[in-house]
Scaffold this motif. Structure first.
Motif, mmCIF file in Angstrom:
data_model
loop_
_atom_site.group_PDB
_atom_site.id
_atom_site.type_symbol
_atom_site.label_atom_id
_atom_site.label_comp_id
_atom_site.label_asym_id
_atom_site.label_seq_id
_atom_site.Cartn_x
_atom_site.Cartn_y
_atom_site.Cartn_z
ATOM 1 N N GLY A 261 0.832 -1.200 0.000
ATOM 2 C CA GLY A 261 0.000 0.000 0.000
ATOM 3 C C GLY A 261 0.863 1.245 0.000
ATOM 4 N N LEU A 262 0.230 2.385 0.243
ATOM 5 C CA LEU A 262 0.920 3.672 0.274
ATOM 6 C C LEU A 262 0.847 4.240 1.686
ATOM 7 C CD1 LEU A 262 -0.564 5.199 -3.013
ATOM 8 C CD2 LEU A 262 1.606 3.973 -2.729
ATOM 9 N N LEU A 263 1.994 4.705 2.169
ATOM 10 C CA LEU A 263 2.090 5.230 3.532
ATOM 11 C C LEU A 263 2.683 6.631 3.521
ATOM 12 C CD1 LEU A 263 3.661 2.129 5.336
ATOM 13 C CD2 LEU A 263 1.239 2.689 5.072
ATOM 14 N N CYS A 264 2.322 7.406 4.543
ATOM 15 C CA CYS A 264 2.988 8.699 4.726
ATOM 16 C C CYS A 264 4.425 8.423 5.184
ATOM 17 C CB CYS A 264 2.232 9.565 5.733
ATOM 18 S SG CYS A 264 2.302 8.985 7.440
ATOM 19 N N TYR A 265 5.235 9.433 5.116
ATOM 20 C CA TYR A 265 6.651 9.289 5.461
ATOM 21 C C TYR A 265 6.840 8.766 6.887
ATOM 22 C CZ TYR A 265 11.519 10.655 6.146
ATOM 23 O OH TYR A 265 12.858 10.652 6.431
ATOM 24 N N LYS A 266 6.083 9.326 7.843
ATOM 25 C CA LYS A 266 6.249 8.933 9.252
ATOM 26 C C LYS A 266 5.868 7.470 9.484
ATOM 27 C CE LYS A 266 5.657 13.441 11.424
ATOM 28 N NZ LYS A 266 4.853 14.220 12.370
ATOM 29 N N CYS A 267 4.733 7.032 8.932
ATOM 30 C CA CYS A 267 4.303 5.637 9.124
ATOM 31 C C CYS A 267 5.258 4.674 8.432
ATOM 32 C CB CYS A 267 2.874 5.445 8.623
ATOM 33 S SG CYS A 267 1.632 6.242 9.677
ATOM 34 N N ASN A 268 5.743 5.062 7.259
ATOM 35 C CA ASN A 268 6.696 4.216 6.546
ATOM 36 C C ASN A 268 7.975 4.053 7.364
ATOM 37 O OD1 ASN A 268 7.407 2.695 4.142
ATOM 38 N ND2 ASN A 268 8.808 4.373 3.680
ATOM 39 N N LEU A 269 8.446 5.149 7.946
ATOM 40 C CA LEU A 269 9.638 5.083 8.802
ATOM 41 C C LEU A 269 9.389 4.228 10.038
ATOM 42 C CD1 LEU A 269 11.253 8.631 9.016
ATOM 43 C CD2 LEU A 269 12.360 6.518 8.356
ATOM 44 N N ALA A 270 8.224 4.394 10.635
ATOM 45 C CA ALA A 270 7.903 3.665 11.872
ATOM 46 C C ALA A 270 7.943 2.158 11.647
ATOM 47 C CB ALA A 270 6.544 4.093 12.409
ATOM 48 N N ILE A 271 7.244 1.678 10.623
ATOM 49 C CA ILE A 271 7.246 0.227 10.424
ATOM 50 C C ILE A 271 8.598 -0.255 9.913
ATOM 51 C CG2 ILE A 271 4.752 0.073 10.140
ATOM 52 C CD1 ILE A 271 5.233 -0.512 7.184
ATOM 53 N N GLY A 272 9.321 0.623 9.232
ATOM 54 C CA GLY A 272 10.670 0.270 8.792
ATOM 55 C C GLY A 272 11.613 0.089 9.976
ATOM 56 N N HIS A 273 11.523 0.999 10.946
ATOM 57 C CA HIS A 273 12.372 0.890 12.139
ATOM 58 C C HIS A 273 12.009 -0.327 12.981
ATOM 59 C CE1 HIS A 273 14.863 4.411 11.764
ATOM 60 N NE2 HIS A 273 13.821 5.157 11.521
ATOM 61 N N LEU A 274 10.747 -0.749 12.886
ATOM 62 C CA LEU A 274 10.330 -1.961 13.597
ATOM 63 C C LEU A 274 10.558 -3.209 12.739
ATOM 64 C CD1 LEU A 274 7.080 -0.655 15.298
ATOM 65 C CD2 LEU A 274 9.247 -1.199 16.406
ATOM 66 N N GLU A 275 11.220 -3.007 11.606
ATOM 67 C CA GLU A 275 11.609 -4.087 10.680
ATOM 68 C C GLU A 275 10.417 -4.935 10.251
ATOM 69 O OE1 GLU A 275 14.770 -5.972 12.895
ATOM 70 O OE2 GLU A 275 16.188 -4.410 12.298
ATOM 71 N N ASP A 276 9.271 -4.281 10.046
ATOM 72 C CA ASP A 276 8.044 -4.954 9.595
ATOM 73 C C ASP A 276 7.661 -6.116 10.501
ATOM 74 O OD1 ASP A 276 8.171 -3.167 7.493
ATOM 75 O OD2 ASP A 276 8.863 -4.628 6.032
ATOM 76 N N ASN A 277 8.055 -6.047 11.765
ATOM 77 C CA ASN A 277 7.816 -7.129 12.707
ATOM 78 C C ASN A 277 6.541 -6.851 13.492
ATOM 79 O OD1 ASN A 277 7.882 -8.566 15.251
ATOM 80 N ND2 ASN A 277 9.993 -9.133 14.756
ATOM 81 N N THR A 278 5.510 -7.659 13.275
ATOM 82 C CA THR A 278 4.233 -7.426 13.948
ATOM 83 C C THR A 278 4.352 -7.629 15.459
ATOM 84 O OG1 THR A 278 3.542 -9.691 13.471
ATOM 85 C CG2 THR A 278 2.811 -7.978 11.938
ATOM 86 N N GLY A 279 5.251 -8.486 15.904
ATOM 87 C CA GLY A 279 5.469 -8.675 17.340
ATOM 88 C C GLY A 279 6.007 -7.410 17.986
ATOM 89 N N SER A 280 6.969 -6.765 17.313
ATOM 90 C CA SER A 280 7.515 -5.501 17.828
ATOM 91 C C SER A 280 6.449 -4.412 17.825
ATOM 92 C CB SER A 280 8.706 -5.052 16.970
ATOM 93 O OG SER A 280 9.763 -5.961 17.088
ATOM 94 N N LEU A 281 5.635 -4.397 16.789
ATOM 95 C CA LEU A 281 4.567 -3.407 16.714
ATOM 96 C C LEU A 281 3.558 -3.608 17.839
ATOM 97 C CD1 LEU A 281 3.391 -1.022 15.185
ATOM 98 C CD2 LEU A 281 2.250 -2.637 13.673
ATOM 99 N N GLN A 282 3.214 -4.856 18.117
ATOM 100 C CA GLN A 282 2.283 -5.160 19.210
ATOM 101 C C GLN A 282 2.893 -4.750 20.548
ATOM 102 O OE1 GLN A 282 -0.956 -6.151 18.948
ATOM 103 N NE2 GLN A 282 -0.999 -5.750 21.141
ATOM 104 N N SER A 283 4.192 -4.992 20.722
ATOM 105 C CA SER A 283 4.868 -4.581 21.958
ATOM 106 C C SER A 283 4.844 -3.061 22.110
ATOM 107 C CB SER A 283 6.322 -5.064 21.961
ATOM 108 O OG SER A 283 6.371 -6.459 22.042
ATOM 109 N N ALA A 284 5.024 -2.346 20.997
ATOM 110 C CA ALA A 284 4.979 -0.879 21.038
ATOM 111 C C ALA A 284 3.586 -0.404 21.447
ATOM 112 C CB ALA A 284 5.370 -0.297 19.678
#
Length: 158
Positions: A71-94
């Motif tokens: 999909g298409l993401l804004c710069y901030k969201c793209n950076l956020a999931i990139g820094h979390l290495e597209d890891n859903t476990g890390s995202l859930q922890s956040a």
């Protein structure tokens, strides 16, 4: 059809447009019209935060393993999931981390309201509690807001 004007941005030089179109094709296999179609299908907003970004084109989000466009993401969201290495476990922890911090702040404001020395302090504490409740229904409180809320809290209890 121009990728910039179709996305609500000022027209850029033809060279910029051609550079962007060739990057879309080379990196993601997308044509200019496919990008614009995706943009319109997402209601002209970021797929995550749902905010429009008319300062720059949305980023093409893709799986780094398969190359598949998600999909298409804004710069901030793209950076956020990139820094979390597209890891859903890390995202859930956040998410859990932010929710826990929010609960702590809410508890502090509740105590502050109960221990308020005067009417104005109670009113200020209640206002902050109401703001927290309102923000919680629409989106998680971000870390910057947490810092401001804590700063307000410590200023009020001095």
């Amino acid at each position: 059809m121009n990728i910039y004007t179709s996305c609500g941005l000022p027209a850029k030089s033809n060279k910029s447009r051609i550079d962007h179109i060739s990057k879309l094709k080379c990196h993601y296999g997308l044509t200019e019209s496919q990008f614009i179609d995706m943009f319109n299908q997402q209601n002209r907003t970021c797929a995550i935060c749902k905010k429009p970004d008319f300062k720059r084109l949305l980023c093409v989000d893709h799986c780094h393993t398969t190359g598949r466009v998600r999909g298409l993401l804004c710069y901030k969201c793209n950076l956020a999931i990139g820094h979390l290495e597209d890891n859903t476990g890390s995202l859930q922890s956040a998410i859990e981390y932010l929710q826990k911090a929010e609960q702590i702040i809410y508890a502090k404001y509740s105590r502050m309201r109960e221990q308020a020395r005067n009417r104005q302090e109670r009113k200020d504490a209640q206002k902050m509690l109401d703001n927290l409740k309102e923000q919680n229904t629409t989106q998680e409180i971000d870390s910057e807001a947490n810092k401001l809320i804590l700063a307000d809290y410590f200023k009020l209890i001095k």
